[in-house]
Design an enzyme around this catalytic site. Sequence first.
Site, PDB file in Angstrom:
ATOM      1  N   THR A  82      12.210   2.377   1.705  1.00 50.79           N
ATOM      2  CA  THR A  82      10.823   2.331   1.265  1.00 50.79           C
ATOM      3  C   THR A  82      10.361   3.652   0.676  1.00 50.79           C
ATOM      4  O   THR A  82      10.837   4.726   1.090  1.00 50.79           O
ATOM      5  CB  THR A  82       9.911   1.987   2.461  1.00 50.79           C
ATOM      6  OG1 THR A  82       8.555   2.197   2.077  1.00 50.79           O
ATOM      7  CG2 THR A  82      10.198   2.866   3.669  1.00 50.79           C
ATOM      8  N   TYR A 124       6.316   4.004  10.188  1.00 52.01           N
ATOM      9  CA  TYR A 124       7.060   3.067   9.342  1.00 52.01           C
ATOM     10  C   TYR A 124       8.066   3.830   8.469  1.00 52.01           C
ATOM     11  O   TYR A 124       9.264   3.523   8.462  1.00 52.01           O
ATOM     12  CB  TYR A 124       6.091   2.261   8.474  1.00 52.01           C
ATOM     13  CG  TYR A 124       6.780   1.437   7.422  1.00 52.01           C
ATOM     14  CD1 TYR A 124       7.643   0.408   7.783  1.00 52.01           C
ATOM     15  CD2 TYR A 124       6.592   1.707   6.068  1.00 52.01           C
ATOM     16  CE1 TYR A 124       8.296  -0.339   6.816  1.00 52.01           C
ATOM     17  CE2 TYR A 124       7.238   0.962   5.101  1.00 52.01           C
ATOM     18  CZ  TYR A 124       8.091  -0.058   5.473  1.00 52.01           C
ATOM     19  OH  TYR A 124       8.740  -0.791   4.521  1.00 52.01           O
TER      20      TYR A 124
HETATM   21  N1  UFG Z   1      -5.757  -1.559   0.401  1.00 49.89           N
HETATM   22  C1  UFG Z   1      -7.118  -1.756   0.339  1.00 49.89           C
HETATM   23  N2  UFG Z   1      -7.612  -2.922   0.867  1.00 49.89           N
HETATM   24  C2  UFG Z   1      -6.818  -3.873   1.449  1.00 49.89           C
HETATM   25  C3  UFG Z   1      -5.424  -3.657   1.476  1.00 49.89           C
HETATM   26  C4  UFG Z   1      -4.918  -2.485   0.946  1.00 49.89           C
HETATM   27  O1  UFG Z   1      -7.861  -0.914  -0.145  1.00 49.89           O
HETATM   28  O2  UFG Z   1      -7.338  -4.889   1.924  1.00 49.89           O
HETATM   29  C5  UFG Z   1      -5.180  -0.327  -0.169  1.00 49.89           C
HETATM   30  C6  UFG Z   1      -4.452   0.529   0.842  1.00 49.89           C
HETATM   31  O3  UFG Z   1      -5.322   1.345   1.569  1.00 49.89           O
HETATM   32  C7  UFG Z   1      -3.513   1.308  -0.079  1.00 49.89           C
HETATM   33  C8  UFG Z   1      -3.202   0.306  -1.206  1.00 49.89           C
HETATM   34  O4  UFG Z   1      -4.236  -0.666  -1.138  1.00 49.89           O
HETATM   35  O5  UFG Z   1      -4.160   2.386  -0.621  1.00 49.89           O
HETATM   36  C9  UFG Z   1      -1.878  -0.403  -1.033  1.00 49.89           C
HETATM   37  O6  UFG Z   1      -1.796  -0.880   0.305  1.00 49.89           O
HETATM   38  P1  UFG Z   1      -0.741  -1.968   0.759  1.00 49.89           P
HETATM   39  O7  UFG Z   1      -1.044  -2.289   2.175  1.00 49.89           O
HETATM   40  O8  UFG Z   1      -0.694  -3.080  -0.219  1.00 49.89           O
HETATM   41  O9  UFG Z   1       0.658  -1.224   0.647  1.00 49.89           O
HETATM   42  P2  UFG Z   1       1.117   0.212   1.198  1.00 49.89           P
HETATM   43  O10 UFG Z   1       1.037   1.159   0.039  1.00 49.89           O
HETATM   44  O11 UFG Z   1       0.439   0.599   2.435  1.00 49.89           O
HETATM   45  O12 UFG Z   1       2.605  -0.055   1.636  1.00 49.89           O
HETATM   46  C10 UFG Z   1       3.500  -0.621   0.775  1.00 49.89           C
HETATM   47  C11 UFG Z   1       4.668  -1.193   1.539  1.00 49.89           C
HETATM   48  C12 UFG Z   1       5.555  -0.105   2.023  1.00 49.89           C
HETATM   49  C13 UFG Z   1       5.867   0.895   0.945  1.00 49.89           C
HETATM   50  C14 UFG Z   1       4.622   1.412   0.343  1.00 49.89           C
HETATM   51  C15 UFG Z   1       4.973   2.373  -0.756  1.00 49.89           C
HETATM   52  O13 UFG Z   1       4.243  -1.993   2.621  1.00 49.89           O
HETATM   53  O14 UFG Z   1       6.758  -0.670   2.434  1.00 49.89           O
HETATM   54  O15 UFG Z   1       3.906   0.327  -0.157  1.00 49.89           O
HETATM   55  O16 UFG Z   1       3.846   2.855  -1.390  1.00 49.89           O
HETATM   56  F1  UFG Z   1       6.505   1.946   1.469  1.00 49.89           F
END
Ligand code: UFG
Length: 331
Positions: free
Chosen positions: A117, A141
């Site tokens: 990741t 994670y």
């Molecule tokens: N976000 C919101 N509202 C929501 C959901 C997400 O504002 O309801 C934001 C989060 O705070 C973040 C962005 O959208 O800033 C992306 O969040 P995600 O939960 O979609 O994904 P993450 O970036 O947290 O994590 C994902 C994968 C990981 C990977 C990572 C790499 O789950 O495996 O991307 O950037 F490592």
Amino acid sequence: MSILVTGGAGYIGSHMVWALLDRGEDIVVVDNLSTGFRWAVPDSVPFVEGDFGDEPLMDELIETHKVTAIIHFAAKIVVPESVSDPLGYYLNNTSKARNLIACAVRRGVKHFIFSSTAAVYGEPKRTPVHEDDPTQPINPYGRSKLMVEQMLADTAHAHDLRYVALRYFNVAGADPKGRTGQSTPNATHLIKVAVQAALGHRKGMDVFGTDYPTPDGSCVRDYIHVSDLVAAHADALRYLRQGGQPLTCNVGYARGYSVFDVIEVVKRVSGVNFPVKISARRAGDPAIIVADNERAREQLGWIWQHDDLETIVRQALEWEQRLHNRQTALI
Ligand code: UFG
């Protein structure tokens, strides 16, 4: 000779299974169905409901199905959950992966593809981030996955096992043929949440943090279509079969969208102006994370086909609607 796919009933794993089937590969799937679905695995594919960390079970499965390669997807993947349940993440993502790698070594499986990741980088010092940049994860994670990368490197050094670790960026979208998609209830990923809001399956959504050092204050991510991600695994398999040496590659498109960008596209494609609330930052979120993908292109020959946020969103919408219809029909 077959390929063992762990987590093959899950979101990315089920896309991989369909892609391998399309290529005529023999496959066996192991999945404990904690977040995956039995229906997501085609009936023609041997399916074992069980735990990939169960060494006797994996030993037997590798022997019975003459497994020559393992593609290891099964994992816990929610960043905020890893902050509240670190030991659950280290057990599932790290300790059990160690068991699986031990089975591979013991049973002579020589090719291993690991779902790593972008979270291993933590808060990258530069954009786009390169594979050789420092890995300083800022959440459990990311640490749980980085330790597996390190185990694989040490194991490949000591034993006859070659691997590719693919560092996924933000995976989204659904199978263009509509066969599978992101089906987890209570999903937390941005595009899934926004699509559910557009379809009225939730009242609205939150933007977690608007005070990041980014152009519009919300976090920036590199959203990659799940089919392109799966193609990188097929490339990695070919690479290993041709004798390729251990490799760690970013898999992303090398361009970023903010949370507000994504919401704007979901609203435009769906034609629905759903409610959006500004909320506090979420634990464990880096501000910007975008892939340098030169290594995947040059070493694996990876070519992508779906780099279009509108297409990703449209397919996610179509899948969410199909999933909803399916669930309604089952009630
Ligand atoms: N976000 C919101 N509202 C929501 C959901 C997400 O504002 O309801 C934001 C989060 O705070 C973040 C962005 O959208 O800033 C992306 O969040 P995600 O939960 O979609 O994904 P993450 O970036 O947290 O994590 C994902 C994968 C990981 C990977 C990572 C790499 O789950 O495996 O991307 O950037 F490592």
